[in-house]
Scaffold this active site. Sequence first.
Site, PDB file in Angstrom:
ATOM      1  N   GLN A  99      21.737   1.204  -3.598  1.00 46.66           N
ATOM      2  CA  GLN A  99      22.196   2.584  -3.422  1.00 46.66           C
ATOM      3  C   GLN A  99      22.470   2.889  -1.945  1.00 46.66           C
ATOM      4  O   GLN A  99      21.633   2.637  -1.092  1.00 46.66           O
ATOM      5  CB  GLN A  99      21.125   3.543  -3.930  1.00 46.66           C
ATOM      6  CG  GLN A  99      21.521   5.001  -3.767  1.00 46.66           C
ATOM      7  CD  GLN A  99      20.636   5.917  -4.590  1.00 46.66           C
ATOM      8  OE1 GLN A  99      19.524   6.249  -4.206  1.00 46.66           O
ATOM      9  NE2 GLN A  99      21.122   6.310  -5.753  1.00 46.66           N
ATOM     10  N   HIS A 156      20.034   2.639   1.158  1.00 49.51           N
ATOM     11  CA  HIS A 156      18.852   3.467   0.935  1.00 49.51           C
ATOM     12  C   HIS A 156      17.860   2.881  -0.061  1.00 49.51           C
ATOM     13  O   HIS A 156      16.654   2.983   0.133  1.00 49.51           O
ATOM     14  CB  HIS A 156      19.323   4.836   0.427  1.00 49.51           C
ATOM     15  CG  HIS A 156      18.221   5.824   0.198  1.00 49.51           C
ATOM     16  ND1 HIS A 156      17.351   6.188   1.192  1.00 49.51           N
ATOM     17  CD2 HIS A 156      17.872   6.540  -0.894  1.00 49.51           C
ATOM     18  CE1 HIS A 156      16.500   7.095   0.717  1.00 49.51           C
ATOM     19  NE2 HIS A 156      16.775   7.304  -0.554  1.00 49.51           N
ATOM     20  N   GLY A 203       0.812  -1.223   0.000  1.00 45.99           N
ATOM     21  CA  GLY A 203       0.000   0.000   0.000  1.00 45.99           C
ATOM     22  C   GLY A 203       0.832   1.254   0.000  1.00 45.99           C
ATOM     23  O   GLY A 203       0.439   2.280   0.554  1.00 45.99           O
ATOM     24  N   LEU A 235      17.303   9.275   7.230  1.00 48.13           N
ATOM     25  CA  LEU A 235      17.685   9.973   6.011  1.00 48.13           C
ATOM     26  C   LEU A 235      17.690  11.497   6.186  1.00 48.13           C
ATOM     27  O   LEU A 235      16.828  12.067   6.820  1.00 48.13           O
ATOM     28  CB  LEU A 235      16.689   9.602   4.910  1.00 48.13           C
ATOM     29  CG  LEU A 235      16.813  10.346   3.572  1.00 48.13           C
ATOM     30  CD1 LEU A 235      18.088   9.945   2.855  1.00 48.13           C
ATOM     31  CD2 LEU A 235      15.606  10.059   2.698  1.00 48.13           C
ATOM     32  N   PHE A 247      18.655  18.828  -7.748  1.00 49.13           N
ATOM     33  CA  PHE A 247      19.006  17.565  -7.107  1.00 49.13           C
ATOM     34  C   PHE A 247      20.242  17.016  -7.806  1.00 49.13           C
ATOM     35  O   PHE A 247      20.632  17.518  -8.871  1.00 49.13           O
ATOM     36  CB  PHE A 247      17.834  16.582  -7.241  1.00 49.13           C
ATOM     37  CG  PHE A 247      17.197  16.199  -5.930  1.00 49.13           C
ATOM     38  CD1 PHE A 247      16.756  17.169  -5.051  1.00 49.13           C
ATOM     39  CD2 PHE A 247      17.023  14.863  -5.587  1.00 49.13           C
ATOM     40  CE1 PHE A 247      16.153  16.812  -3.855  1.00 49.13           C
ATOM     41  CE2 PHE A 247      16.417  14.495  -4.393  1.00 49.13           C
ATOM     42  CZ  PHE A 247      15.978  15.464  -3.534  1.00 49.13           C
ATOM     43  N   ASP A 251       9.374  -8.384   1.021  1.00 52.95           N
ATOM     44  CA  ASP A 251       8.412  -9.487   1.029  1.00 52.95           C
ATOM     45  C   ASP A 251       8.042  -9.950  -0.384  1.00 52.95           C
ATOM     46  O   ASP A 251       7.938 -11.147  -0.642  1.00 52.95           O
ATOM     47  CB  ASP A 251       7.151  -9.081   1.800  1.00 52.95           C
ATOM     48  CG  ASP A 251       7.466  -8.761   3.254  1.00 52.95           C
ATOM     49  OD1 ASP A 251       8.326  -9.455   3.827  1.00 52.95           O
ATOM     50  OD2 ASP A 251       6.881  -7.816   3.802  1.00 52.95           O
ATOM     51  N   ARG A 253      20.317   4.999  -8.932  1.00 51.51           N
ATOM     52  CA  ARG A 253      19.126   5.825  -9.121  1.00 51.51           C
ATOM     53  C   ARG A 253      19.426   7.291  -8.846  1.00 51.51           C
ATOM     54  O   ARG A 253      20.172   7.621  -7.928  1.00 51.51           O
ATOM     55  CB  ARG A 253      18.016   5.354  -8.176  1.00 51.51           C
ATOM     56  CG  ARG A 253      16.795   6.234  -8.199  1.00 51.51           C
ATOM     57  CD  ARG A 253      15.667   5.661  -7.386  1.00 51.51           C
ATOM     58  NE  ARG A 253      15.861   5.699  -5.944  1.00 51.51           N
ATOM     59  CZ  ARG A 253      15.742   6.790  -5.195  1.00 51.51           C
ATOM     60  NH1 ARG A 253      15.464   7.957  -5.747  1.00 51.51           N
ATOM     61  NH2 ARG A 253      15.925   6.738  -3.889  1.00 51.51           N
ATOM     62  N   GLU A 310      18.741  14.728  -0.055  1.00 50.52           N
ATOM     63  CA  GLU A 310      19.667  15.335  -0.997  1.00 50.52           C
ATOM     64  C   GLU A 310      19.268  16.793  -1.267  1.00 50.52           C
ATOM     65  O   GLU A 310      20.084  17.621  -1.673  1.00 50.52           O
ATOM     66  CB  GLU A 310      19.605  14.528  -2.300  1.00 50.52           C
ATOM     67  CG  GLU A 310      20.619  14.883  -3.333  1.00 50.52           C
ATOM     68  CD  GLU A 310      20.621  13.815  -4.442  1.00 50.52           C
ATOM     69  OE1 GLU A 310      20.909  12.653  -4.128  1.00 50.52           O
ATOM     70  OE2 GLU A 310      20.331  14.156  -5.585  1.00 50.52           O
ATOM     71  N   ARG A 356      24.633   9.905  -6.590  1.00 50.22           N
ATOM     72  CA  ARG A 356      24.727   9.473  -5.193  1.00 50.22           C
ATOM     73  C   ARG A 356      25.849   8.464  -4.989  1.00 50.22           C
ATOM     74  O   ARG A 356      26.526   8.479  -3.965  1.00 50.22           O
ATOM     75  CB  ARG A 356      23.403   8.852  -4.751  1.00 50.22           C
ATOM     76  CG  ARG A 356      22.349   9.886  -4.503  1.00 50.22           C
ATOM     77  CD  ARG A 356      21.046   9.265  -4.076  1.00 50.22           C
ATOM     78  NE  ARG A 356      20.084  10.319  -3.812  1.00 50.22           N
ATOM     79  CZ  ARG A 356      18.795  10.103  -3.576  1.00 50.22           C
ATOM     80  NH1 ARG A 356      18.323   8.875  -3.560  1.00 50.22           N
ATOM     81  NH2 ARG A 356      17.979  11.114  -3.340  1.00 50.22           N
ATOM     82  N   HIS A 361      22.846   5.962   0.319  1.00 47.57           N
ATOM     83  CA  HIS A 361      22.585   7.400   0.303  1.00 47.57           C
ATOM     84  C   HIS A 361      23.702   8.096   1.059  1.00 47.57           C
ATOM     85  O   HIS A 361      24.059   7.689   2.152  1.00 47.57           O
ATOM     86  CB  HIS A 361      21.227   7.689   0.948  1.00 47.57           C
ATOM     87  CG  HIS A 361      20.711   9.050   0.636  1.00 47.57           C
ATOM     88  ND1 HIS A 361      21.287  10.203   1.142  1.00 47.57           N
ATOM     89  CD2 HIS A 361      19.677   9.461  -0.151  1.00 47.57           C
ATOM     90  CE1 HIS A 361      20.614  11.249   0.679  1.00 47.57           C
ATOM     91  NE2 HIS A 361      19.642  10.832  -0.102  1.00 47.57           N
TER      92      HIS A 361
END
Lengths: 590, 115, 236
Positions: free
Chosen positions: A243, A356, A16, A255, A121, A224, A401, A258, A289, A245
């Site tokens: 990744q 991350h 969800g 976190l 970013f 899962d 990413r 960025e 990153r 971070h």
Amino acid sequence: MSTMRSLSFDAIIIGGGGAGLRAALELAKSGKKTAVLSKVFPTRSHTVSAQGGITCAIAAADPDDDWRWHMYDTVKGGDYIADQDASEYMCSEGPKAVFELEHMGLPFSRFDNGRIYQRPFGGQSKDFGKGGQAARTCAAADRTGHALLHTLYQNNLKNNTTFLNEWYAVDLVKNANGDVVGCIAMDIETGEVVHVKSKATVIATGGAGRIFASTTNALINTGDGIGMALRAGFPMQDMEMWQFHPTGIYGAGTLVTEGCRGEGGYLINKDGERFMERYAPNAKDLAGRDVVARSMVMEILEGRGCGEKGDHVFLKLDHLGEEVLGKRLPGIVELSKTFAHVDPAQDPIPVVPTCHYMMGGIPTNVHGQAIMQDAEGNDQIVGGLFACGEAACVSVHGANRLGGNSLLDLVVFGRAAGMFIEGALNEGIEYLDASSSDVESAMKRITRWNESESGETVPELKRELQDIMQTSFGVFREEKNMVEGVERLDQLRGRIASAYLPDKSNAFNTARVEALELDNLMEVAEATAIAALERKESRGAHSRYDYPDRDDANWLKHSLYFPADKRLGKRDVNFAPKTVDMFEPKVRTY
Amino acid sequence: MVTNITNLGRSGLSDWLLQRVSAVILALYTLFMVGYLLLSPGLDYAAWSGLFAHTWMRIFSLLAFISLAAHAWIGLWTVTTDYLKPTGIRIAVQLIIILAIFVFLVWGITVLWGA
Amino acid sequence: MSKLQVSLYRYNPETDSAPYMQEFQVDTQGRDLMVLDVLHLAKEQDNGLAYRRSCREGVCGSDGMNMNGKNGLACITPLSEVVKGNELTLRPLPGLPVIRDLVVDMGLFYKQYERIQPYLQNNEPAPAIERLQSPEERDKLDGLYECILCACCSTACPSFWWNPEKFVGPAGLLQSYRFLADSRDTATRERLAELEDPFSVFRCRGIMNCVAVCPKGLNPTRAIGKIREMLLANAT
């Protein structure tokens, strides 16, 4: 077993978070009988923790911005193993998906002209890397994920989506032809185990950062969906690509976006030097990153780390002033006060690269259809199985990413999967029903835990798994250490297979959920370890001391991990976008 | 919307407004009374009865009594709906309260205009 | 190093006829842990202990609970903030049915959230790009949209305890005002019409427990005051 209750849906969405809710929204609007099955109430999903924003060329900060520039950055950021057709789809469809979110009510921050606020970013450029830093990340202060997830949940309420909240999906159910026709799930509140039948099963279970001891991920990020798919025998793609971070708060792992560096913050070592100027002279602190994380580790290894142990660096923000911090980064101010005991308006935040994001996952096409390989190595669609979000590997992130691309991935491919499934249902897809022995084989695992009588307990085994991954598969990797890691994991698998669940009660038994999660962590960890050991090059987030260079001759490929024989194969990267020329692999510098 | 039939104004907004307006009237009346008593050290029956012979005083007092009745009803209705969960008991108590308020109000009026 | 004395509310519907308090000694090694860390340590002593948790950084709203008498999020509450005399008592959020241990049934809380129609309503055709909103208009949503639905506020509110079915409660009302205040929402009249009865909004008595406990520093009482102002302006 004959007494087990069953539920039937046109489509069941497992998870969800942002991707699951976006797919569900599309299906709920179409009137298909859809349910979202989530082990937590949807707004507790990890999307809620995303901070900085959603990267998309909506041309608010720069009226000349172009999605093709975004696509270039994405492909380059992924170190050229992002599929170019998928990246093209994401970057060109992105603006539509972002405007839809705004129309649904997402409270984006704004520019003076009333348009959505965009901030710079990492890894962003104009004009295919030639026009300097771009500002392309759409933000709701530093709470974009929270705003996005709540907006999607709210719109699912508006469209009467069925929710099975606090239900835990245990395993996929396959029919005799190998199609996925639903899953076994447990209602956590009552402990009842139910057979959920469905014509389309969407895995949107997010990442699995909890395989590492130090991670920015929520405690629920246990992979899962990946575990279920691996146990069902389906391959995983690019699982070595994790990744780290650059800015997890030292000690706590939480976190720090960025966006802090996008707003003008920068990293310093113990001498107060802005060291990224040495590693990435152009982009500096806004390099990819993977580049920034590696540079930080180099600084620490070379003795320029901060603190008593010299094992972290500082993120300096005080020069931005209290007003910018309060307006643009209010959540960061809160987090660093709580977890680092530092007021960023006064002092720098101690940070360290922290696990991350999982770039790998279930290989899919742009419609979210899961892909496997036949004996000749050709792509083959898995009947009934879909994936989107972090659990999927479309692949738009390749080997690394870009910041802000995960939220875009969620909404673009959640939406795409929803649209595709709607079409497929309209055409009337039908699969063979699962037989009782098919259902029984999906019940094996939960039955094993329920019947366990003695053995090691879950928390200690989990700690050991996380320790192995942290030690052998971190920012820098090398053969000997990884071989040892793979061996330790192999041995751990046996111990987990005979581990013990002391609490067998039914009502809200979180111990049982954690036991089932441990199996999934094990699957993800092993896939990661074997893929990391076999990919003999350095690319993106995967850096090896023993193979320090990118090897395009052999490894300009996706890796494909096959769970049945724990073998690593390869799969071609797509270099055929539909509307633009492909981007040739080049040396990646920032 | 939550529906209900036993509150005064049938609307939370009018009850809320009434509660505040009646409070202001009661505050003014109380201030007037305290002030009058302080400024009238040798107060006797004739002076007290004389005060209430004025029509404006009777109107002011009636306004205060009505305000008191409304204020008490709204306040006590809230208390009964907060704390009395069985419907039968709640309605019974509400009836007693409204009866008492009615009696006190009529009694007050007869005191003002009677005799 | 003396151990922290932790008193935990326990109830398993399958085995316990009534809830009880169980004592744990938790070795914090002198560190100023978060309350959630203490729960993890207690769970290692008793695997059956149930509580919700997810993000462990105060943004998902899973682990709202009552810590030494005050509601808050276990994951961002350091021991130094709540522990007195080396004792920590943890109970589920008050006023909601307990499913097991620290896990409550949030059904009523979510029902009140859903009742205020927590989604943007605007029937005008959407433009090809985003709907424009000035920074000043957007500023009005600050302090409202950040709610994480942890239920700390509503379960600290006596009015919500007495009338959880009829009083929307501070969390729901904060969200109600989030949409009333949004320049893009066009359903203001309909929203207000749903709120003018004596319970939904007006059962707020200004006790301000909600403000005192909100882990995100939000102010539902102020939002409720704004709704009342809007109702008044609309009706007079």
